[in-house]
Structure formats: C-alpha cells, structure tokens
Design a protein around this motif. Structure first.
Motif, PDB file in Angstrom:
ATOM      1  N   SER A   2       0.842  -1.198   0.000  1.00  0.00           N
ATOM      2  CA  SER A   2       0.000   0.000   0.000  1.00  0.00           C
ATOM      3  C   SER A   2       0.873   1.243   0.000  1.00  0.00           C
ATOM      4  O   SER A   2       1.850   1.315   0.748  1.00  0.00           O
ATOM      5  CB  SER A   2      -0.876   0.039   1.253  1.00  0.00           C
ATOM      6  OG  SER A   2      -1.894  -0.902   1.152  1.00  0.00           O
ATOM      7  N   VAL A   3       0.510   2.181  -0.819  1.00  0.00           N
ATOM      8  CA  VAL A   3       1.209   3.465  -0.869  1.00  0.00           C
ATOM      9  C   VAL A   3       0.188   4.552  -0.565  1.00  0.00           C
ATOM     10  O   VAL A   3      -0.973   4.456  -1.002  1.00  0.00           O
ATOM     11  CB  VAL A   3       1.841   3.692  -2.265  1.00  0.00           C
ATOM     12  CG1 VAL A   3       2.420   5.092  -2.382  1.00  0.00           C
ATOM     13  CG2 VAL A   3       2.915   2.655  -2.532  1.00  0.00           C
ATOM     14  N   GLY A   4       0.616   5.537   0.187  1.00  0.00           N
ATOM     15  CA  GLY A   4      -0.342   6.598   0.513  1.00  0.00           C
ATOM     16  C   GLY A   4       0.293   7.749   1.254  1.00  0.00           C
ATOM     17  O   GLY A   4       1.518   7.942   1.210  1.00  0.00           O
ATOM     18  N   ILE A   5      -0.552   8.469   1.979  1.00  0.00           N
ATOM     19  CA  ILE A   5      -0.125   9.690   2.673  1.00  0.00           C
ATOM     20  C   ILE A   5       0.373   9.319   4.073  1.00  0.00           C
ATOM     21  O   ILE A   5      -0.330   8.671   4.835  1.00  0.00           O
ATOM     22  CB  ILE A   5      -1.308  10.681   2.764  1.00  0.00           C
ATOM     23  CG1 ILE A   5      -1.746  11.103   1.354  1.00  0.00           C
ATOM     24  CG2 ILE A   5      -0.938  11.895   3.609  1.00  0.00           C
ATOM     25  CD1 ILE A   5      -3.119  11.746   1.309  1.00  0.00           C
ATOM     26  N   VAL A   6       1.609   9.751   4.381  1.00  0.00           N
ATOM     27  CA  VAL A   6       2.192   9.493   5.695  1.00  0.00           C
ATOM     28  C   VAL A   6       1.995  10.716   6.593  1.00  0.00           C
ATOM     29  O   VAL A   6       1.812  10.597   7.800  1.00  0.00           O
ATOM     30  CB  VAL A   6       3.701   9.169   5.555  1.00  0.00           C
ATOM     31  CG1 VAL A   6       4.314   8.823   6.903  1.00  0.00           C
ATOM     32  CG2 VAL A   6       3.920   8.042   4.570  1.00  0.00           C
ATOM     33  N   LEU A 170       0.859   4.797   7.209  1.00  0.00           N
ATOM     34  CA  LEU A 170      -0.002   5.648   6.385  1.00  0.00           C
ATOM     35  C   LEU A 170      -1.180   6.203   7.186  1.00  0.00           C
ATOM     36  O   LEU A 170      -1.726   5.521   8.052  1.00  0.00           O
ATOM     37  CB  LEU A 170      -0.547   4.838   5.195  1.00  0.00           C
ATOM     38  CG  LEU A 170       0.491   4.157   4.303  1.00  0.00           C
ATOM     39  CD1 LEU A 170      -0.195   3.417   3.160  1.00  0.00           C
ATOM     40  CD2 LEU A 170       1.479   5.181   3.747  1.00  0.00           C
ATOM     41  N   VAL A 171      -1.559   7.447   6.870  1.00  0.00           N
ATOM     42  CA  VAL A 171      -2.801   8.001   7.433  1.00  0.00           C
ATOM     43  C   VAL A 171      -3.938   7.840   6.420  1.00  0.00           C
ATOM     44  O   VAL A 171      -5.104   7.917   6.782  1.00  0.00           O
ATOM     45  CB  VAL A 171      -2.661   9.474   7.859  1.00  0.00           C
ATOM     46  CG1 VAL A 171      -1.597   9.615   8.935  1.00  0.00           C
ATOM     47  CG2 VAL A 171      -2.358  10.383   6.683  1.00  0.00           C
ATOM     48  N   ALA A 172      -3.575   7.656   5.154  1.00  0.00           N
ATOM     49  CA  ALA A 172      -4.577   7.374   4.115  1.00  0.00           C
ATOM     50  C   ALA A 172      -3.883   6.630   2.980  1.00  0.00           C
ATOM     51  O   ALA A 172      -2.788   7.027   2.568  1.00  0.00           O
ATOM     52  CB  ALA A 172      -5.208   8.663   3.590  1.00  0.00           C
ATOM     53  N   LYS A 290     -13.795   7.001   3.017  1.00  0.00           N
ATOM     54  CA  LYS A 290     -13.317   7.047   1.624  1.00  0.00           C
ATOM     55  C   LYS A 290     -13.413   8.496   1.125  1.00  0.00           C
ATOM     56  O   LYS A 290     -14.439   9.170   1.359  1.00  0.00           O
ATOM     57  CB  LYS A 290     -14.182   6.171   0.718  1.00  0.00           C
ATOM     58  CG  LYS A 290     -14.188   4.698   1.112  1.00  0.00           C
ATOM     59  CD  LYS A 290     -13.095   3.949   0.403  1.00  0.00           C
ATOM     60  CE  LYS A 290     -13.172   2.465   0.723  1.00  0.00           C
ATOM     61  NZ  LYS A 290     -11.912   1.785   0.371  1.00  0.00           N
ATOM     62  N   ILE A 291     -12.362   8.952   0.447  1.00  0.00           N
ATOM     63  CA  ILE A 291     -12.318  10.337  -0.055  1.00  0.00           C
ATOM     64  C   ILE A 291     -12.071  10.313  -1.551  1.00  0.00           C
ATOM     65  O   ILE A 291     -11.161   9.620  -2.027  1.00  0.00           O
ATOM     66  CB  ILE A 291     -11.194  11.138   0.638  1.00  0.00           C
ATOM     67  CG1 ILE A 291     -11.367  11.121   2.164  1.00  0.00           C
ATOM     68  CG2 ILE A 291     -11.159  12.575   0.121  1.00  0.00           C
ATOM     69  CD1 ILE A 291     -10.136  11.622   2.918  1.00  0.00           C
ATOM     70  N   PHE A 292     -12.846  11.099  -2.288  1.00  0.00           N
ATOM     71  CA  PHE A 292     -12.664  11.262  -3.733  1.00  0.00           C
ATOM     72  C   PHE A 292     -12.089  12.651  -3.978  1.00  0.00           C
ATOM     73  O   PHE A 292     -12.560  13.638  -3.417  1.00  0.00           O
ATOM     74  CB  PHE A 292     -14.005  11.115  -4.459  1.00  0.00           C
ATOM     75  CG  PHE A 292     -13.879  11.056  -5.955  1.00  0.00           C
ATOM     76  CD1 PHE A 292     -13.684   9.839  -6.589  1.00  0.00           C
ATOM     77  CD2 PHE A 292     -13.933  12.209  -6.731  1.00  0.00           C
ATOM     78  CE1 PHE A 292     -13.543   9.767  -7.971  1.00  0.00           C
ATOM     79  CE2 PHE A 292     -13.797  12.157  -8.107  1.00  0.00           C
ATOM     80  CZ  PHE A 292     -13.607  10.925  -8.731  1.00  0.00           C
ATOM     81  N   MET A 293     -11.054  12.720  -4.799  1.00  0.00           N
ATOM     82  CA  MET A 293     -10.443  14.030  -5.100  1.00  0.00           C
ATOM     83  C   MET A 293     -10.236  14.158  -6.608  1.00  0.00           C
ATOM     84  O   MET A 293      -9.834  13.188  -7.260  1.00  0.00           O
ATOM     85  CB  MET A 293      -9.092  14.135  -4.386  1.00  0.00           C
ATOM     86  CG  MET A 293      -8.242  15.326  -4.791  1.00  0.00           C
ATOM     87  SD  MET A 293      -6.701  15.366  -3.830  1.00  0.00           S
ATOM     88  CE  MET A 293      -5.615  16.152  -5.011  1.00  0.00           C
ATOM     89  N   TYR A 307      -8.871   7.810  -1.923  1.00  0.00           N
ATOM     90  CA  TYR A 307      -8.120   7.561  -0.696  1.00  0.00           C
ATOM     91  C   TYR A 307      -9.000   6.817   0.304  1.00  0.00           C
ATOM     92  O   TYR A 307     -10.218   7.033   0.352  1.00  0.00           O
ATOM     93  CB  TYR A 307      -7.698   8.866  -0.020  1.00  0.00           C
ATOM     94  CG  TYR A 307      -6.961   9.849  -0.901  1.00  0.00           C
ATOM     95  CD1 TYR A 307      -5.579   9.774  -1.050  1.00  0.00           C
ATOM     96  CD2 TYR A 307      -7.641  10.875  -1.551  1.00  0.00           C
ATOM     97  CE1 TYR A 307      -4.900  10.697  -1.843  1.00  0.00           C
ATOM     98  CE2 TYR A 307      -6.972  11.799  -2.346  1.00  0.00           C
ATOM     99  CZ  TYR A 307      -5.599  11.707  -2.490  1.00  0.00           C
ATOM    100  OH  TYR A 307      -4.924  12.605  -3.267  1.00  0.00           O
ATOM    101  N   THR A 308      -8.356   5.986   1.139  1.00  0.00           N
ATOM    102  CA  THR A 308      -9.042   5.408   2.296  1.00  0.00           C
ATOM    103  C   THR A 308      -8.263   5.790   3.545  1.00  0.00           C
ATOM    104  O   THR A 308      -7.048   5.559   3.635  1.00  0.00           O
ATOM    105  CB  THR A 308      -9.116   3.868   2.204  1.00  0.00           C
ATOM    106  OG1 THR A 308      -9.770   3.520   0.988  1.00  0.00           O
ATOM    107  CG2 THR A 308      -9.896   3.297   3.386  1.00  0.00           C
ATOM    108  N   VAL A 309      -8.963   6.382   4.495  1.00  0.00           N
ATOM    109  CA  VAL A 309      -8.331   6.857   5.731  1.00  0.00           C
ATOM    110  C   VAL A 309      -8.047   5.660   6.642  1.00  0.00           C
ATOM    111  O   VAL A 309      -8.862   4.743   6.748  1.00  0.00           O
ATOM    112  CB  VAL A 309      -9.258   7.884   6.424  1.00  0.00           C
ATOM    113  CG1 VAL A 309      -8.659   8.368   7.734  1.00  0.00           C
ATOM    114  CG2 VAL A 309      -9.529   9.058   5.480  1.00  0.00           C
ATOM    115  N   THR A 310      -6.881   5.675   7.298  1.00  0.00           N
ATOM    116  CA  THR A 310      -6.494   4.555   8.173  1.00  0.00           C
ATOM    117  C   THR A 310      -6.677   4.927   9.648  1.00  0.00           C
ATOM    118  O   THR A 310      -6.946   6.092   9.997  1.00  0.00           O
ATOM    119  CB  THR A 310      -5.016   4.169   7.958  1.00  0.00           C
ATOM    120  OG1 THR A 310      -4.207   5.195   8.558  1.00  0.00           O
ATOM    121  CG2 THR A 310      -4.674   4.038   6.488  1.00  0.00           C
ATOM    122  N   ASP A 311      -6.448   3.943  10.522  1.00  0.00           N
ATOM    123  CA  ASP A 311      -6.582   4.176  11.970  1.00  0.00           C
ATOM    124  C   ASP A 311      -5.606   5.238  12.477  1.00  0.00           C
ATOM    125  O   ASP A 311      -5.863   5.895  13.484  1.00  0.00           O
ATOM    126  CB  ASP A 311      -6.301   2.865  12.738  1.00  0.00           C
ATOM    127  CG  ASP A 311      -7.387   1.832  12.477  1.00  0.00           C
ATOM    128  OD1 ASP A 311      -8.483   2.239  12.021  1.00  0.00           O
ATOM    129  OD2 ASP A 311      -7.151   0.636  12.708  1.00  0.00           O
TER     130      ASP A 311
END
Lengths: 350, 129
Positions: A2-6, A170-172, A290-293, A307-311
């Motif tokens: 998984s790759v995403g926003i840290v 990841l945060v998302a 879930k976020i759509f951008m 995006y999917t937001v994580t814990d």
C-alpha cells in the motif's frame, strides 16, 4: 504494497481582502460577484510570503504529522505552482534545504496551471510504488495572479498543501488514480507576462466541466465505486459554484463536498486548491472513510484520486495546525491600497 | 548582503541550528567556538524549537535601503524557549501592538531581494503565536 499519505500539512497567509473592497475600486457590483462566484473573500500573501515560504511552512506541518520520518529519507521533492518566485532555480531547492532533506534527493518544480500540486502527488506516488524512493514530498502552492479589475482578481489567492507519501505508517492509502488530459486553451500566461489571460465562459463547460467530469467518471468506472461509497469529495475550486456543480452532476451531495470546500473564504489557491481541500478533510476524517479528489489545471487536465483513511489518522490530526483554524482564526483584513502594495501592483520610480 | 555570506548562514537562517555545549548544555545561537558559560569547546548541533517570547520591541521607521518598502516594521529581541536570544522582525502583527512577554513563533519568510532581478534572501521572522 500500500502506498499513501504518511503526513500532510497546510499553510495559509493571515491577510484577507473582501469582494466588496475590490468591487468598490472598479465600480463593480459586489453582490453580483459574490453570488456569481459564491465567494466572499480571499487570502492575500504578505510581501514577504511566496510559494517557497508557504511551501516550507506546509512541509514543516506535514513532517510534524509524519512523526518518525527523517527528512533525510525524502528521496524526492516536487513543488507544483504557477507562481514559482524564480523563473530559473527550482523552489524545491530552498524548501529541501530549509527542512533538512539534502543532498540525497531528487528535486523538480512542476507547472500545469491549477493542477500542478496533484501532478506532484501523482509522480511521488509512482516513485514510491516503484520502490525508487522511500518517501517523497509533494506540494501544491500558489500566490496566484489576477490582473487589476479582471474577474480573476476577486478569486486569485494564496496557500500551500504538502504531502509526504510513502508505504509505511499511512494516514490514508491511495487506492486508485486516473488522469485526463486534452489541449483546451481556456487559460494561459505567456512568457514575461505578469498576468494570465482566460477565455471567459469557455473556461466552464468545454474546459473545467468536461475535464473534471471526464477524469472523475473514468476513475469511478475504473474502481467500480459510486459517489455514495464516499464520505467526502473535493474538486478543484476556482470559485464556489464550479466544484458544487461538478459534484452534483457526478452524483455527490453538498454534504460530501462542503468539508473540503474552502473557496468561499479562501479564494482560488490554484495549485493548492484541491490539495488544501483534502487537508481540511483529513483534519476531521475518521478511520475507514473514503475520499474522492479531482484536481483541474487549465490547458487542460485533471488528476483524480481515491483515498481510504487509516486508523493512524487520529494520532496525527492534532500534531500541526488545522486548515480550518488557519482559514478562520487571526485573520487581518486589508484595504485595496494595502493589497495593491502587497501584490506589487503599484508602479514605482526606479 | 553578498550571496555567499547568506549561503553560509543557511543552517541558522533556515533551520535554526544552534551549538549546544556538551559540558554545560548551554545553547548558543549563532554557534560560537567557545562556550561563554564554561569555556567548553565541544558542541552538539541541535535545531532550536521555533517558539519564544518578546523581551523588548521597537518600530523601525527609517530603515536601511533593502528594507525601505517594508517600513514601518516591528523589530524585537526574542528569548527562544531553548534559551538563545535573537533580534528579528515581527510580522503579521496587525497594528503592531506588540507586548513584552508575548508568545511568538518563527516562520520562514523572504527577508529582502538583492534587486528586482537579483537573488531572494530567505530566513526567519517572528509572528504572534
């Protein structure tokens, strides 16, 4: 993998100017501008703020939220903007030096009208996914230009959003992405010109709406998701009306869009616009959301992301200034004369 | 200020790097070769926290040439939370009604341009916290 926003961070100037203050100088009808643009005021950079300073502060906030990430592990820094302070010398050179990321780092400045920020996010996402860098920093920032008296002057604003993208903590997650690009001459700025030009109403249906809807519909189809599957949606916001209308045409509700809809009191932050809206959403999002951008850059193109937001989001939301607080608190209102001086619109003797 | 001199000061202007005496733990900003408290000569480089408070302040109305478009502007002596005292501009303070003891933080800002076509010098300024 998984790759995403840290980590993510925003920065906004404290100064504002109201639509009424601009309209009275040009003999324009403020209520009709406010209604037409769905915009009441906009941010104004101080004379000592530019894309580099806003980017440094946004990057510092992103690092605070990406706790544990050593700036020395940032393998790439990309800044998307159409108001880089230097024509030749990347903004990223100063930003990387200020946050202590150098010298082992790849740096480039991106430009694609208002979508240069999401463009940086897309490229960093690809580099992390390919395993070429451990972390990368993507920034969308602008101190956008609007010619005096032009319709753009009511909305051209300033702000920056920064994202540290990686594959751990990841945060998302970035679940999917899609880009849509055509040659659509709706807005441009030629070399050595101080202000951009635009094609009036042509910037609407054949440009913004065709492109945003094209990218969004394709990504929804590609991912097999529907608007009702998302808690939030954020679209490029050149004014208050366009993102709400595009969202409605796609099937998103006003409630899904409002959290990231900053433009009524922020203005159009160009490359920062949809990335800044995303920071405001992440400030309040819950695990599993879930976020759509979908961004939009004139010329023209859109980058859409899911995006999917994580814990981990709950741990980081309070580690740096929140976007809505920066937008609403401690603001300083300017009169047009001060604004004209701040934006270097006054011709002085040598 | 010559470009080369500004470049040499990036660690302090950009990243607030101080020299912390390994013997008595006193923070020095900018770094110095000998600790003025214990005469120690070994230091560790640490970045100062960006927060502090105003010890004294004034308004500059007759500025040096590179700052002429900025006048009047506020200057203050700030005591950083890590101990060092710095002299810097204070911006985004509205009507300039600063107070002694007021909490501030450092932000990254443009200090001045060498000329319309010259290099841009960046560094820190204080803003109300």
């Amino acid at each position: 993998m998984s790759v995403g926003i840290v980590g993510y961070g925003a920065n906004l100037p404290r100064h504002r100017i109201k639509v009424e203050e601009i309209a009275k100088v040009w003999g324009a009808d403020a209520p009709s501008y406010k209604k037409g643009l769905e915009l009441r005021e906009k941010s104004v950079p101080a004379p000592d703020q530019d894309v580099i300073t806003l980017s440094v502060e946004a990057a510092r906030n992103a690092l605070l939220r990406a706790k544990g990430v050593n700036p020395q592990d940032l393998g790439a820094i990309y800044i998307g903007s159409e108001s880089h302070p230097y024509a030749v010398k990347p903004s990223g050179t100063v930003v990387g030096e200020a946050i202590g990321a150098f010298p082992s780092c790849h740096v480039a400045d991106f430009e694609f009208a208002c979508k240069a920020g999401s463009e940086a996010m897309f490229v960093v996402y690809g580099l992390v996914k390919a395993g070429l860098v451990k972390y990368g920093l993507a920034i969308g920032a602008d101190t956008s230009q609007g010619a005096p008296g032009d319709a753009l002057e009511y909305s051209a604003a300033a702000g920056a959003a920064a994202y540290i993208i990686g594959s751990q903590d990841l945060v998302a997650t970035i679940d999917d992405t899609y880009s849509f690009t055509t040659d659509t001459p709706d807005f441009w700025r030629r070399e050595y010109q101080h202000y951009p030009q635009h094609a009036g109403r042509f910037t609407g249906e054949p440009a913004y709406f065709r492109t945003v809807l094209g990218a969004s519909e394709a990504l929804l189809k590609k991912s097999g998701m529907k608007p009702k599957d998302f808690q939030y949606a954020v679209f490029h916001q050149p004014n208050g009306k366009f993102p709400m209308r595009a969202g409605k045409m796609l099937g998103f509700s006003r409630e899904q869009i409002e959290t990231g809809w900053l433009v009524p009191t922020l203005g159009n932050t160009y490359s920062g616009a949809s990335p800044l809206g995303l920071t405001a959403i992440l400030d309040v999002a819950k695990p599993g959301d879930k976020i759509f951008m979908c961004s939009y850059g004139s010329g023209a193109g859109s980058d859409a992301f899911i995006y999917t937001v994580t814990d981990r989001i709950r741990e980081v939301q309070g580690l740096a200034a929140k976007t809505r607080d920066m937008l609403d608190k401690n603001v300083i209102y300017l009169q047009y004369g001060e604004y004209a001086k701040f934006r270097r619109k006054i011709l002085k003797a040598e | 200020m010559p470009t080369a001199r500004t470049w040499r000061e990036y660690p302090q202007r950009y990243r607030y790097e101080a020299a912390v005496c390994k013997k008595c733990n006193k923070w020095h900003f900018p770094p110095r070769p000998v600790c003025d408290a214990c005469k120690g000569e070994e230091f560790e480089t640490k970045a100062m926290r960006r927060t502090g408070k105003i010890l004294s302040h004034t308004v500059i109305r007759v500025p040096p040439a590179p700052f002429k478009d900025q006048a009047p502007y506020a200057m203050a002596v700030i005591e950083m939370d890590d101990g060092p005292r710095i002299t810097t501009q204070v911006v985004d303070c509205g009507d300039g009604s600063l107070k002694i003891g007021q909490k501030v933080k450092l932000e990254f800002r443009r200090i001045y341009d060498d000329s319309e076509a010259g290099s841009i010098n960046y560094g820190y300024k204080a803003v109300p916290a």
